[in-house]
Design a protein around this motif. Structure first.
Motif, PDB file in Angstrom:
ATOM      1  N   SER A 245      10.778  35.368  73.971  1.00  0.00           N
ATOM      2  CA  SER A 245      10.360  36.062  72.753  1.00  0.00           C
ATOM      3  C   SER A 245       9.124  35.376  72.203  1.00  0.00           C
ATOM      4  O   SER A 245       8.856  34.213  72.516  1.00  0.00           O
ATOM      5  N   GLU A 246       8.372  36.092  71.372  1.00  0.00           N
ATOM      6  CA  GLU A 246       7.202  35.494  70.736  1.00  0.00           C
ATOM      7  C   GLU A 246       7.616  34.470  69.686  1.00  0.00           C
ATOM      8  O   GLU A 246       6.867  33.543  69.381  1.00  0.00           O
ATOM      9  N   GLU A 247       8.827  34.618  69.133  1.00  0.00           N
ATOM     10  CA  GLU A 247       9.283  33.723  68.070  1.00  0.00           C
ATOM     11  C   GLU A 247       9.560  32.313  68.577  1.00  0.00           C
ATOM     12  O   GLU A 247       9.357  31.347  67.857  1.00  0.00           O
ATOM     13  N   GLN A 248      10.075  32.200  69.820  1.00  0.00           N
ATOM     14  CA  GLN A 248      10.533  30.895  70.275  1.00  0.00           C
ATOM     15  C   GLN A 248      10.171  30.687  71.754  1.00  0.00           C
ATOM     16  O   GLN A 248      10.860  31.180  72.639  1.00  0.00           O
ATOM     17  N   PRO A 249       9.083  29.954  72.020  1.00  0.00           N
ATOM     18  CA  PRO A 249       8.659  29.713  73.397  1.00  0.00           C
ATOM     19  C   PRO A 249       9.214  28.435  74.024  1.00  0.00           C
ATOM     20  O   PRO A 249       8.815  28.046  75.111  1.00  0.00           O
ATOM     21  N   ALA A 250      10.164  27.769  73.338  1.00  0.00           N
ATOM     22  CA  ALA A 250      10.554  26.408  73.746  1.00  0.00           C
ATOM     23  C   ALA A 250      11.115  26.332  75.150  1.00  0.00           C
ATOM     24  O   ALA A 250      10.943  25.325  75.844  1.00  0.00           O
ATOM     25  N   LEU A 251      11.816  27.376  75.621  1.00  0.00           N
ATOM     26  CA  LEU A 251      12.474  27.306  76.923  1.00  0.00           C
ATOM     27  C   LEU A 251      11.565  27.708  78.082  1.00  0.00           C
ATOM     28  O   LEU A 251      11.909  27.469  79.238  1.00  0.00           O
ATOM     29  N   THR A 252      10.443  28.310  77.776  1.00  0.00           N
ATOM     30  CA  THR A 252       9.586  28.850  78.833  1.00  0.00           C
ATOM     31  C   THR A 252       9.189  27.786  79.847  1.00  0.00           C
ATOM     32  O   THR A 252       9.255  28.015  81.063  1.00  0.00           O
TER      33      THR A 252
END
Length: 277
Positions: A245-252
């Motif tokens: 999601s655009e809100e949360q990129p932490a896992l990418t």
């Protein structure tokens, strides 16, 4: 579907090759359920029951690992019926709520969990003052029994309110020996000592899988991703899936596969069920 890591396709093929020993574990909100303004209305994706029911007979077990209370996610997910379908295939559906502090399964449908942590009641009583100090008095407070979540999604400027609240809530939580779990426009406060990584360890210890897939979307899933990655170094076949999601990129950056939200997660799981002989 975007194979994010260089060897992601090989990792996927390795899972298919040992599918009968595969645990498929997923977060709920943002992974199996679309994010909505009112979390009490965050019902599971309409295709999830069909996809998971088709996948279950071909793998070792299905697990849902969530920060929500277990009973709540069972209701929002229609998991009583899904549990029946999975049980009929000779497999089991495991639900770990409140980051693993609660447990429900298709073979034992009682919810087992500890008492609320010390300090939580006092934290909740002090919370209105903290919200006013952050100019977020209208934030929605969700009491979960073992935790409390403060949602800013409904506020006029949710990201700004979240940024103001987070340090204040962290300071207040530390004063009561609690920890904070930031998420997508939500800050959850709970007891220390349990996280999704420990749930991964528990499943591996109990079930002895040959492979593990974990799908998540938010900061609360980082522990699970890191734990699965540690087991991969010990030879377990693994695949880490980011519901992006655009809100949360932490896992990418941690993921092997990046998919567009719950639609993408279910497309991947549908493909997995099809590819398993």
């Amino acid at each position: 579907m975007d194979f994010a890591s260089p060897d992601a396709e090989q990792r996927y093929d390795a899972l298919v090759a040992v599918a009968s020993g595969l645990i498929v574990a997923c977060d709920f909100d943002g992974t199996l359920s679309p994010i909505v303004d009112d979390p009490t209305q965050a019902h599971i994706h309409p295709d999830a029951g069909e996809v998971l029911s088709a996948l279950a007979p071909k793998v070792l077990a299905i697990a849902i690992v969530t920060g929500r209370p277990a009973r709540q996610v069972v209701e929002l997910g229609g998991l009583e019926a899904l549990g029946d379908a999975i049980a009929a295939s000779g497999r089991e559906l495991h639900v770990f709520g409140q980051y693993g502090n609660e447990r429900w399964s298709s073979s034992d449908r009682t919810v087992a969990g500890p008492p609320p942590p010390e300090g939580l009641a006092t934290f909740v009583a002090e919370l209105p003052r903290t919200l006013r100090a952050a100019d977020a008095a209208d934030a929605w407070v969700e009491e979960k029994g073992l935790a409390v979540a403060v949602h800013t999604r409904r506020l006029p400027e949710p990201e700004a309110a979240f940024a103001r609240l987070l340090p204040l809530l962290r300071e207040q939580a530390e004063a009561h020996d609690l920890i904070v779990e930031p998420g997508r426009n939500v800050v959850e406060v709970r007891a220390a000592g349990m996280d999704k990584g420990l749930v991964v360890d528990r499943l591996i210890t109990e079930l002895g899988p040959k492979a593990f897939l974990f799908a998540g979307d938010d900061l609360g899933d980082v522990d699970a991703f890191e734990t699965v990655g540690a087991h991969a170094k010990d030879g377990l076949a693994t695949l880490l899936v980011c519901s992006a999601s655009e809100e949360q990129p932490a896992l990418t950056a941690l993921a092997d596969v990046v998919v567009p939200g719950p639609d993408g997660v279910l497309e991947l799981l549908r493909r997995l069920a099809s590819d398993i002989a």
